[in-house]
Design a protein around this motif. Structure first.
Motif, mmCIF file in Angstrom:
data_model
loop_
_atom_site.group_PDB
_atom_site.id
_atom_site.type_symbol
_atom_site.label_atom_id
_atom_site.label_comp_id
_atom_site.label_asym_id
_atom_site.label_seq_id
_atom_site.Cartn_x
_atom_site.Cartn_y
_atom_site.Cartn_z
ATOM 1 N N ARG A 1 0.833 -1.205 0.000
ATOM 2 C CA ARG A 1 0.000 0.000 0.000
ATOM 3 C C ARG A 1 0.865 1.252 0.000
ATOM 4 N NH1 ARG A 1 -4.590 -1.708 4.350
ATOM 5 N NH2 ARG A 1 -5.529 -3.318 3.057
ATOM 6 N N VAL B 1 1.258 6.087 4.486
ATOM 7 C CA VAL B 1 0.449 7.176 5.037
ATOM 8 C C VAL B 1 1.410 8.300 5.404
ATOM 9 C CG1 VAL B 1 -1.141 7.840 6.866
ATOM 10 C CG2 VAL B 1 -1.236 5.524 5.910
ATOM 11 N N LEU C 1 -3.066 15.138 4.437
ATOM 12 C CA LEU C 1 -2.964 13.677 4.394
ATOM 13 C C LEU C 1 -2.600 13.335 2.959
ATOM 14 C CD1 LEU C 1 -3.274 10.941 5.750
ATOM 15 C CD2 LEU C 1 -5.680 10.986 5.115
ATOM 16 N N ARG C 2 -1.392 12.828 2.762
ATOM 17 C CA ARG C 2 -0.767 12.668 1.447
ATOM 18 C C ARG C 2 -0.708 14.043 0.801
ATOM 19 N NH1 ARG C 2 -3.858 7.641 1.723
ATOM 20 N NH2 ARG C 2 -2.356 5.985 2.191
ATOM 21 N N ARG D 1 -10.311 11.027 9.996
ATOM 22 C CA ARG D 1 -9.700 10.448 8.783
ATOM 23 C C ARG D 1 -8.578 9.482 9.132
ATOM 24 N NH1 ARG D 1 -10.019 12.885 3.709
ATOM 25 N NH2 ARG D 1 -8.732 11.134 3.093
ATOM 26 N N LEU D 2 -7.748 9.865 10.108
ATOM 27 C CA LEU D 2 -6.665 8.970 10.530
ATOM 28 C C LEU D 2 -7.219 7.721 11.203
ATOM 29 C CD1 LEU D 2 -4.053 11.546 11.856
ATOM 30 C CD2 LEU D 2 -3.887 10.167 9.781
ATOM 31 N N LEU E 1 -8.295 5.302 8.549
ATOM 32 C CA LEU E 1 -7.133 4.628 7.958
ATOM 33 C C LEU E 1 -6.552 3.589 8.916
ATOM 34 C CD1 LEU E 1 -5.285 7.583 6.206
ATOM 35 C CD2 LEU E 1 -6.484 5.689 5.118
ATOM 36 N N GLU F 1 -8.432 0.328 8.723
ATOM 37 C CA GLU F 1 -8.098 -0.447 7.529
ATOM 38 C C GLU F 1 -6.803 -1.223 7.711
ATOM 39 O OE1 GLU F 1 -7.949 1.949 4.024
ATOM 40 O OE2 GLU F 1 -9.919 2.824 4.405
ATOM 41 N N ASP F 2 -5.779 -0.551 8.239
ATOM 42 C CA ASP F 2 -4.468 -1.175 8.393
ATOM 43 C C ASP F 2 -3.785 -0.619 9.640
ATOM 44 O OD1 ASP F 2 -2.168 -2.605 7.994
ATOM 45 O OD2 ASP F 2 -1.456 -1.418 6.297
ATOM 46 N N VAL G 1 3.144 5.494 9.749
ATOM 47 C CA VAL G 1 2.737 6.853 9.385
ATOM 48 C C VAL G 1 3.989 7.725 9.413
ATOM 49 C CG1 VAL G 1 1.311 8.827 10.005
ATOM 50 C CG2 VAL G 1 0.450 6.520 10.362
#
Length: 156
Positions: free
Chosen positions: A69, A72, A84-85, A97-98, A101, A104-105, A110
């Motif tokens: 992936r 981050v 973020l990115r 938002r964090l 994420l 998800e993983d 980070v």
């Protein structure tokens, strides 16, 4: 087996001057030659023997391993805005938002990038938000000693 002249030097006669005696030394040159040839043969043959046992592998219905992936990356610019990115986040949206994420993983790393003109407290505040979101592995990014202009592929 070799022989060496026995010259005694005492004048005992012609018979003693030309007589030979056996040499008790081993000639190791042929032995070294053979060993070097064997060494070369084994050096060439060893990688060929590492192939392994031929087997017929079974078929599987398992999914293929996914591609790695995208990392981050959380950036804080000189004005204190959080990205973020490459997407700018509102201050109220950073935590949710964090957290999404992290669900998800959770094992993702980070990377936090902070502008050098920022105060230490602002960068630590963002790192705290990253930790509260559920990420355990947080890394700070910094510029190398030579600067970005010395990176390969960039013109000075």
């Amino acid at each position: 087996m070799g022989a060496a002249p026995m010259g005694s030097g005492s004048g005992a006669g012609l018979e003693d001057e030309f007589s030979y005696r056996p040499v008790a030394e081993i000639n190791v040159t042929p032995f070294i030659d053979v060993m070097l040839v064997l060494l070369v043969i084994f050096m060439v043959a060893a990688p060929l023997m590492m192939v392994g046992v031929p087997v017929q592998l079974p078929k599987t219905a398992a999914q293929k391993i996914s591609q790695p992936r995208q990392p981050v990356v959380v950036s804080v610019d000189q004005d204190g805005r959080v990205f973020l990115r490459s997407e700018e986040l509102a201050p109220a949206d950073v935590g949710p938002r964090l957290a999404a994420l992290a669900k998800e993983d959770p094992d993702a790393v980070v990377y936090v990038r902070g502008d050098r003109s920022l105060s230490y407290g602002r960068v630590m505040e963002v790192m705290g938000q990253v930790s509260q979101a559920g990420f355990a592995r947080v890394s700070l990014m910094a510029e190398g000693p030579a600067g970005p202009s010395s990176a390969p592929g960039k013109a000075p």
